[in-house]
Design a protein around this motif. Structure first.
Motif, short mmCIF file in Angstrom:
data_model
loop_
_atom_site.label_atom_id
_atom_site.label_comp_id
_atom_site.label_asym_id
_atom_site.label_seq_id
_atom_site.Cartn_x
_atom_site.Cartn_y
_atom_site.Cartn_z
N VAL A 30 46.09 32.51 -0.51
CA VAL A 30 46.42 31.08 -0.36
C VAL A 30 47.93 30.84 -0.38
CG1 VAL A 30 44.25 30.09 -1.17
CG2 VAL A 30 46.02 30.68 -2.84
N HIS A 31 48.69 31.78 -0.96
CA HIS A 31 50.15 31.64 -0.99
C HIS A 31 50.83 32.42 0.13
CE1 HIS A 31 49.80 29.44 -4.71
NE2 HIS A 31 49.05 30.41 -5.20
N GLY A 32 50.02 32.98 1.03
CA GLY A 32 50.58 33.68 2.18
C GLY A 32 50.77 35.17 1.98
N ASP A 33 50.48 35.67 0.80
CA ASP A 33 50.57 37.12 0.59
C ASP A 33 49.51 37.82 1.44
OD1 ASP A 33 52.66 37.44 -1.42
OD2 ASP A 33 51.33 36.27 -2.71
N GLU A 34 49.88 38.97 1.98
CA GLU A 34 48.98 39.67 2.87
C GLU A 34 48.60 41.05 2.31
OE1 GLU A 34 51.44 39.61 6.36
OE2 GLU A 34 50.56 37.72 7.04
N ILE A 35 47.31 41.31 2.31
CA ILE A 35 46.79 42.62 1.89
C ILE A 35 46.34 43.37 3.15
CG2 ILE A 35 44.96 43.83 0.62
CD1 ILE A 35 46.49 42.43 -1.44
N TYR A 36 46.82 44.59 3.28
CA TYR A 36 46.42 45.44 4.40
C TYR A 36 45.64 46.61 3.83
CZ TYR A 36 49.92 42.73 6.81
OH TYR A 36 50.64 41.69 7.33
N LYS A 37 44.49 46.87 4.43
CA LYS A 37 43.64 47.97 3.99
C LYS A 37 43.60 49.03 5.09
CE LYS A 37 38.87 48.94 2.65
NZ LYS A 37 37.54 48.35 2.44
N TYR A 38 43.94 50.25 4.72
CA TYR A 38 43.97 51.35 5.68
C TYR A 38 42.87 52.36 5.38
CZ TYR A 38 48.34 49.65 7.46
OH TYR A 38 49.29 48.86 8.04
N ASP A 39 42.30 52.88 6.44
CA ASP A 39 41.33 53.97 6.41
C ASP A 39 42.13 55.23 6.71
OD1 ASP A 39 39.61 55.96 7.48
OD2 ASP A 39 38.40 54.54 8.63
N ILE A 40 42.34 56.05 5.69
CA ILE A 40 43.07 57.31 5.87
C ILE A 40 42.03 58.41 5.94
CG2 ILE A 40 44.79 58.88 4.91
CD1 ILE A 40 46.01 56.53 3.44
N ARG A 41 41.74 58.86 7.14
CA ARG A 41 40.62 59.77 7.35
C ARG A 41 41.13 61.21 7.45
NH1 ARG A 41 35.11 57.99 7.38
NH2 ARG A 41 36.06 55.99 7.86
N PHE A 42 40.73 62.01 6.50
CA PHE A 42 41.17 63.40 6.44
C PHE A 42 40.22 64.33 7.21
CE2 PHE A 42 44.45 63.74 3.03
CZ PHE A 42 44.49 62.41 2.63
N LYS A 43 38.93 64.01 7.19
CA LYS A 43 37.93 64.93 7.74
C LYS A 43 37.06 64.23 8.77
CE LYS A 43 38.89 68.42 4.95
NZ LYS A 43 39.42 69.70 5.48
N GLN A 44 36.61 65.00 9.75
CA GLN A 44 35.78 64.44 10.81
C GLN A 44 34.42 64.02 10.24
OE1 GLN A 44 36.76 63.76 13.85
NE2 GLN A 44 34.77 63.01 14.50
N PRO A 45 34.06 62.74 10.37
CA PRO A 45 32.80 62.27 9.81
C PRO A 45 31.59 63.08 10.30
CG PRO A 45 34.14 60.40 10.46
CD PRO A 45 34.86 61.64 10.95
N ASN A 46 30.73 63.39 9.37
CA ASN A 46 29.48 64.12 9.61
C ASN A 46 29.66 65.54 10.13
OD1 ASN A 46 27.58 61.91 8.89
ND2 ASN A 46 28.71 60.90 10.54
N LYS A 47 30.90 66.03 10.12
CA LYS A 47 31.17 67.42 10.49
C LYS A 47 31.76 68.18 9.31
CE LYS A 47 30.24 66.70 14.93
NZ LYS A 47 28.85 67.00 15.33
N GLU A 48 32.64 67.50 8.60
CA GLU A 48 33.33 68.12 7.47
C GLU A 48 33.45 67.10 6.35
OE1 GLU A 48 36.97 70.68 8.99
OE2 GLU A 48 37.07 68.62 9.71
N HIS A 49 33.71 67.60 5.15
CA HIS A 49 34.05 66.69 4.04
C HIS A 49 34.87 67.46 3.02
CE1 HIS A 49 30.29 68.62 2.66
NE2 HIS A 49 30.86 68.57 1.47
N MET A 50 35.52 66.72 2.13
CA MET A 50 36.29 67.34 1.07
C MET A 50 35.35 67.66 -0.09
SD MET A 50 39.67 64.87 1.19
CE MET A 50 38.91 63.38 1.82
N LYS A 51 35.57 68.80 -0.71
CA LYS A 51 34.77 69.13 -1.89
C LYS A 51 35.19 68.24 -3.06
CE LYS A 51 33.79 73.99 -0.90
NZ LYS A 51 34.89 74.45 -0.01
N MET A 52 34.23 67.93 -3.90
CA MET A 52 34.48 66.94 -4.96
C MET A 52 35.68 67.28 -5.86
SD MET A 52 33.39 63.97 -5.40
CE MET A 52 34.60 63.07 -6.31
N PRO A 53 35.79 68.48 -6.43
CA PRO A 53 36.94 68.76 -7.31
C PRO A 53 38.28 68.63 -6.58
CG PRO A 53 35.22 70.41 -7.62
CD PRO A 53 34.84 69.63 -6.39
N SER A 54 38.33 69.04 -5.32
CA SER A 54 39.56 68.95 -4.53
C SER A 54 39.90 67.50 -4.23
CB SER A 54 39.40 69.71 -3.21
OG SER A 54 38.88 71.00 -3.43
#
Ligand SMILES: [Zn+2]
Length: 156
Positions: A30-54
């Motif tokens: 309401v005061h004009g501040d802007e929030i930008y949300k970015y999708d930072i994609r490291f791995k190809q969806p449904n092909k690869e993923h990051m292991k949980m501890p990493s």
């Protein structure tokens, strides 16, 4: 497909080409501040993923270090599908600046000698960490820096 409330549920994950950095949403307060949300994609969806501890160590390292490069971070958090992170910033609309901040933050990951806050006082699953795994992800992401701006596969 029915239009969903969540922006990324309307994204065709079969059409994207990771790694990439994509603006996923903007909110103006309401005061004009802007929030930008970015999708930072490291791995190809449904092909690869990051292991949980990493992924978990990468989260700690990025969350702590990114704030050395800008005071405009609202949040950086991993996706449940383990293929990327969401980064939210306030009043920082320059895409090139986001890429620079991400690059510097990933460089910090490479230089780290320990994972910050990986103990039972400061973390909810302190046993699940891998500094080496986080570094491997960061190295691969940095090696593909030239691809970050391209979000979709080239149409044949
Ligand atoms: Zn943690």
């Amino acid at each position: 497909m029915k239009k969903m409330n969540v922006e990324s549920f309307n994204l065709d994950h079969t059409k994207v080409m990771a790694p990439f950095v994509r603006l996923a949403g903007t909110k103006v307060g309401v005061h004009g501040d802007e929030i930008y949300k970015y999708d930072i994609r490291f791995k190809q969806p449904n092909k690869e993923h990051m292991k949980m501890p990493s992924l978990h160590s990468l989260e700690h390292l990025m969350a702590e270090n990114i704030r050395n490069h800008t005071e405009q971070v609202v949040d950086i958090s991993p996706m449940g599908c383990q293929t990327g992170f969401y980064l939210s910033v306030i009043n920082l609309e320059n895409y090139d600046e986001i890429l620079e901040i991400l690059e510097k933050t990933l460089q910090d990951v490479l230089e780290a000698t320990e994972v910050p806050a990986c103990n039972e006082v400061q973390c909810g699953w302190a046993a699940s960490h891998s500094l080496e795994g986080a570094k491997e992800i960061a190295i691969e992401m940095l090696s593909k820096k030239e691809e970050w701006r391209q979000i979709y596969k080239e149409e044949a």
